[in-house]
Design an enzyme around this catalytic site. Structure first.
Site, PDB file in Angstrom:
ATOM      1  N   HIS A 264       1.482  10.810 -12.755  1.00  0.00           N
ATOM      2  CA  HIS A 264       1.056   9.509 -12.219  1.00  0.00           C
ATOM      3  C   HIS A 264       1.418   8.340 -13.141  1.00  0.00           C
ATOM      4  O   HIS A 264       1.007   8.286 -14.301  1.00  0.00           O
ATOM      5  CB  HIS A 264      -0.458   9.526 -11.996  1.00  0.00           C
ATOM      6  CG  HIS A 264      -0.990   8.273 -11.384  1.00  0.00           C
ATOM      7  ND1 HIS A 264      -0.774   7.944 -10.071  1.00  0.00           N
ATOM      8  CD2 HIS A 264      -1.695   7.253 -11.914  1.00  0.00           C
ATOM      9  CE1 HIS A 264      -1.346   6.784  -9.823  1.00  0.00           C
ATOM     10  NE2 HIS A 264      -1.913   6.344 -10.922  1.00  0.00           N
TER      11      HIS A 264
ATOM     12  N   HIS B 191      -1.992   5.499   1.927  1.00  0.00           N
ATOM     13  CA  HIS B 191      -0.856   4.585   1.811  1.00  0.00           C
ATOM     14  C   HIS B 191      -0.150   4.535   3.166  1.00  0.00           C
ATOM     15  O   HIS B 191       0.331   5.554   3.652  1.00  0.00           O
ATOM     16  CB  HIS B 191       0.073   5.105   0.701  1.00  0.00           C
ATOM     17  CG  HIS B 191       1.425   4.480   0.697  1.00  0.00           C
ATOM     18  ND1 HIS B 191       2.478   4.976  -0.023  1.00  0.00           N
ATOM     19  CD2 HIS B 191       1.914   3.394   1.333  1.00  0.00           C
ATOM     20  CE1 HIS B 191       3.539   4.239   0.176  1.00  0.00           C
ATOM     21  NE2 HIS B 191       3.227   3.279   1.005  1.00  0.00           N
TER      22      HIS B 191
ATOM     23  N   HIS C 272       2.577   3.841 -12.419  1.00  0.00           N
ATOM     24  CA  HIS C 272       2.550   2.841 -11.345  1.00  0.00           C
ATOM     25  C   HIS C 272       3.976   2.419 -11.001  1.00  0.00           C
ATOM     26  O   HIS C 272       4.903   3.196 -11.130  1.00  0.00           O
ATOM     27  CB  HIS C 272       1.622   1.690 -11.722  1.00  0.00           C
ATOM     28  CG  HIS C 272       0.169   2.067 -11.592  1.00  0.00           C
ATOM     29  ND1 HIS C 272      -0.864   1.245 -11.906  1.00  0.00           N
ATOM     30  CD2 HIS C 272      -0.404   3.220 -11.171  1.00  0.00           C
ATOM     31  CE1 HIS C 272      -2.024   1.856 -11.681  1.00  0.00           C
ATOM     32  NE2 HIS C 272      -1.762   3.060 -11.243  1.00  0.00           N
TER      33      HIS C 272
ATOM     34  N   TYR D 132      -2.280  -0.134   1.039  1.00  0.00           N
ATOM     35  CA  TYR D 132      -3.088   0.925   0.444  1.00  0.00           C
ATOM     36  C   TYR D 132      -4.519   0.661   0.884  1.00  0.00           C
ATOM     37  O   TYR D 132      -5.084  -0.380   0.550  1.00  0.00           O
ATOM     38  CB  TYR D 132      -3.028   0.887  -1.079  1.00  0.00           C
ATOM     39  CG  TYR D 132      -1.634   1.053  -1.630  1.00  0.00           C
ATOM     40  CD1 TYR D 132      -1.073   2.314  -1.766  1.00  0.00           C
ATOM     41  CD2 TYR D 132      -0.884  -0.052  -1.988  1.00  0.00           C
ATOM     42  CE1 TYR D 132       0.205   2.465  -2.254  1.00  0.00           C
ATOM     43  CE2 TYR D 132       0.393   0.090  -2.485  1.00  0.00           C
ATOM     44  CZ  TYR D 132       0.931   1.343  -2.614  1.00  0.00           C
ATOM     45  OH  TYR D 132       2.201   1.493  -3.100  1.00  0.00           O
TER      46      TYR D 132
ATOM     47  N   HIS E 139       1.787   7.663   4.979  1.00  0.00           N
ATOM     48  CA  HIS E 139       2.769   8.118   4.008  1.00  0.00           C
ATOM     49  C   HIS E 139       2.184   9.021   2.936  1.00  0.00           C
ATOM     50  O   HIS E 139       2.752  10.037   2.589  1.00  0.00           O
ATOM     51  CB  HIS E 139       3.409   6.896   3.361  1.00  0.00           C
ATOM     52  CG  HIS E 139       4.623   7.222   2.596  1.00  0.00           C
ATOM     53  ND1 HIS E 139       4.604   7.495   1.265  1.00  0.00           N
ATOM     54  CD2 HIS E 139       5.895   7.339   2.993  1.00  0.00           C
ATOM     55  CE1 HIS E 139       5.825   7.769   0.858  1.00  0.00           C
ATOM     56  NE2 HIS E 139       6.628   7.687   1.889  1.00  0.00           N
ATOM     57  N   HIS E 140       1.057   8.631   2.370  1.00  0.00           N
ATOM     58  CA  HIS E 140       0.393   9.593   1.498  1.00  0.00           C
ATOM     59  C   HIS E 140      -1.105   9.320   1.368  1.00  0.00           C
ATOM     60  O   HIS E 140      -1.571   8.216   1.626  1.00  0.00           O
ATOM     61  CB  HIS E 140       1.117   9.767   0.156  1.00  0.00           C
ATOM     62  CG  HIS E 140       0.795   8.817  -0.928  1.00  0.00           C
ATOM     63  ND1 HIS E 140       1.640   7.821  -1.334  1.00  0.00           N
ATOM     64  CD2 HIS E 140      -0.272   8.755  -1.752  1.00  0.00           C
ATOM     65  CE1 HIS E 140       1.102   7.182  -2.345  1.00  0.00           C
ATOM     66  NE2 HIS E 140      -0.050   7.722  -2.616  1.00  0.00           N
TER      67      HIS E 140
ATOM     68  N   MET F 248       0.313   3.015 -15.922  1.00  0.00           N
ATOM     69  CA  MET F 248      -0.394   4.216 -16.366  1.00  0.00           C
ATOM     70  C   MET F 248       0.653   5.251 -16.752  1.00  0.00           C
ATOM     71  O   MET F 248       1.801   5.165 -16.323  1.00  0.00           O
ATOM     72  CB  MET F 248      -1.233   4.793 -15.237  1.00  0.00           C
ATOM     73  CG  MET F 248      -2.465   3.999 -14.905  1.00  0.00           C
ATOM     74  SD  MET F 248      -3.547   5.021 -13.910  1.00  0.00           S
ATOM     75  CE  MET F 248      -4.837   3.858 -13.545  1.00  0.00           C
TER      76      MET F 248
END
Ligand code: HEM
Length: 604
Positions: free
Chosen positions: A470, A392, A472, A282, A314-315, A545
């Site tokens: 969202h 990512h 984790h 990341y 990837h994102h 989260m």
């Protein structure tokens, strides 16, 4: 522990994991008494409520443009009573009509040998796979990314040119078995000197237990490449195989021909070397908006993925950074090449970049906002001046020497849209008091209470045009429920197969209206069965989260509408009956976060 607690010196230290473990072990023994353990998610929420972990302190947080003023209102509430949504009966009819041309494209492997194209139709989904082999190819859908339990389409082209597809399923690491019911329709295919190409369709829902039901949820697509065609009923194991998360049900995106007033801002992160010892990286970098002379709206974006690196990028998430006196915190980082996100080297101020303006993931082509809305940029105009981009990268084969400069192109205009758009964060407050116990499945719930929406939303409410869920690494299933006048409304935002490594904004087909008085409940289902120590709420990927980011218009001052459990519930949960110096504890609690209080109790 009961009755033996002494609140001595308040120790502001972070809990060592062993103590945390003791804490939750203790709490689990107490909490489990009489309730039974929950391993099934459907029972988990009820169990959690019985265990006393119902969040009871909603918080409304209003932001006023560049002057970010926090007004946190805490009060007690009980879990709202409402008539829950009844599940819709499943329709099992099959529409044989073929979809149009293929809309989406994704490279599934890191060599560029396996390309998948697809078009989501109303009832069916059409796939085309282009694979560098003259042997068999497999495309599957898996509950967890593994081969076992997956639904696989096997295909090959014989030397005589006959195209074969077979609807199959895998029970383990062995040859997939043919489904009793064949739900795959072959639409065409061929083989040339290098590639096998197959086109086929299947219904989203086949009503066949041996198939995986496809939906707008994230799906773990698995793929395999064989070097030979099956011989009779027998086939050999694959030469290459892999897994990729995707959402298959995205709307078609076409970039409009913008008028001349629309400018673009390319946000790129150059010279990022993807390490050859990490399968996932990341990378975060800070940006400042380009100079603007008047109020400007962001109206859309497209990804810019460096040629040749599609299989690695990837994102991408692009977050607004909000801190008072932002220039002092962020200006100094603009020339820095970037940092590994959320690692030790990432500056703390970057963690305040949490409100996502863009969430792109592989398979997505970009996005244009509704005609009547735009995100303002610049603090003086109610938006953000500083942004953080998080990319990512995937490198499952640990390739060496991959250098990237990808990013996004943001479209903006001074020709203002009718409404300012905003992003509202609803769910669980990010706090260490959010505890996910180890070795089990768990649910956290965050409330945006009706009193919050009543106070902050205009009479006609707000229109939500997209949402992003969202959590984790432990997040498995996330959803947002909406309650109006004691009745639950249809769910617009959910992901039954959430994958932290694949977060993508969901654009709503029909905008969701939130009226004053509505309640929103964010539910996050976690799987901590492989963790030996408890997990706590926080910003690190190993912390948790439970949030939904809602993009809406017209922008209002409500930026966070969230809840957290009341300290009494936590204390009850760990069997603490009496606490001395409670006032002092409460003040520390507000300042430092609840984990320190738990720490204090454990040292008594
Ligand atoms: C005769 C047929 C097959 C045999 C004997 C077989 C066997 C195996 C074995 C032993 C593994 C674990 C070792 C490794 O990672 O390579 C594996 C993994 C895997 N296989 Fe297969 N396989 C077959 C066909 C397929 C097909 C058609 C697919 C289609 C998608 C597939 C997808 C996968 C995937 C994604 C993995 C890695 C994920 C995991 O470990 O579960 N396999 N397979």
């Amino acid at each position: 522990m009961p009755g033996s607690c002494r609140a001595g010196i308040v120790m502001v230290v972070k809990l060592p994991s062993t103590i945390r473990s003791v804490l939750v072990q203790t709490s689990r023994q107490t909490l489990d008494a009489g309730t039974g353990r929950s391993t099934d998610f459907s029972d988990a929420r009820e169990n959690q409520r019985r265990r006393g972990f119902v969040p009871r302190s909603p918080a409304c947080e209003a932001s006023f443009g560049s002057q970010i003023a926090f007004r946190i209102v805490l009060w007690r509430m009980t879990y709202p009573k409402f008539e829950a949504l009844k599940p819709e009966p499943k329709s099992c009819s099959k529409n044989q009509e073929l979809a149009g041309s293929l809309m989406h494209r994704a490279v599934l492997d890191t060599e560029g040998k396996y390309v998948m194209l697809w078009t989501p139709g109303e009832e069916d989904i059409t796939f085309e796979i282009q694979v560098a082999t003259k042997g068999y190819v497999g495309l599957g859908f898996s509950p967890n990314g593994g081969m076992a339990g997956s639904d696989i389409v096997l295909g090959w082209v014989t030397d005589g040119g006959e195209v074969m597809v077979q609807d199959s399923y895998a029970t383990g690491y062995s040859q997939p078995l043919k489904d009793d019911q064949q739900d795959v329709e072959l639409l065409g295919g061929y083989q040339n000197d290098t590639h096998t190409v197959l086109r086929f369709s299947r219904p989203w829902s086949t009503c066949d237990e041996q198939d995986f039901e496809l939906s707008s949820d994230t799906v773990r697509v698995i793929w395999a490449i064989g070097s030979e065609d099956p011989a009779g009923d027998l086939m050999r194991r694959h030469d290459h195989r892999g897994t990729k998360s995707l959402t298959l049900k995205g709307p078609q995106f076409t970039l409009p021909k913008f008028s001349e007033d629309v400018k673009h801002w390319d946000v790129l992160s150059p010279n990022v070397t993807i390490p050859n010892n990490l399968t996932t990286l990341y990378w975060c970098k800070l940006f400042k908006i380009p100079p603007i002379t008047r109020k400007t709206h962001v109206i859309g974006y497209v990804p810019i993925v460096q040629e040749g690196n599609h299989q690695h990028v990837h994102h991408i998430l692009f977050y607004e950074c909000h801190l008072e006196d932002s220039a002092r915190h962020y200006e100094k980082w603009l020339d820095v090449q970037g940092a590994q996100c959320y690692g030790a080297n990432m500056p703390i101020s970057w963690k305040k970049c949490t409100s996502p303006l863009v969430a792109w993931a592989i398979g997505g082509e970009g996005e244009v906002l509704p005609d009547n809305a735009g995100f303002p940029i610049g603090e003086e105009h109610g938006g953000a001046t500083y942004f953080m981009m998080e990319i990512h990268y995937d490198n499952p084969d640990l390739k060496e020497g991959v250098v990237d400069a990808s990013g996004i192109r943001i479209f903006h205009t001074e020709n203002l849209r009718e409404h300012d758009a905003g992003v509202m964060m609803v769910g669980h407050v990010v706090t260490p008091i959010q505890i996910v116990p180890p070795n089990e499945k768990w649910v956290s719930v965050g409330h945006c209470d009706s009193s919050c929406t009543n106070k902050e939303l205009p009479g006609s409410g707000v229109q939500v045009f997209q949402g992003l869920l969202h959590a984790h690494l432990l997040g498995r299933k996330l959803l947002l429920r909406q309650i109006r006048d004691g009745k639950e409304l249809p769910i617009q935002l959910k992901d039954e197969n959430y994958d932290f490594n694949y977060q993508q904004t969901r654009i709503f087909k029909d905008e969701m209206t939130i009226l004053p008085g509505d309640s929103l409940i964010t539910e996050c289902y976690y799987d901590a069965s492989k963790r030996n120590t408890p997990s706590f709420g926080g910003f690190g990927t190993e912390e948790e989260m439970c949030l939904a980011f809602l993009s809406y218009y017209p922008r209002v001052n409500l930026s966070i509408c969230a809840s957290q459990p009341h300290i009494d519930e936590i204390l009850d949960g760990i069997d603490v009956e009496e606490v001395k110096n409670k006032d002092r504890i409460l003040s520390v609690l507000l300042e430092r976060g609840y984990v320190y209080i738990i720490c204090l109790l454990l040292h008594m």
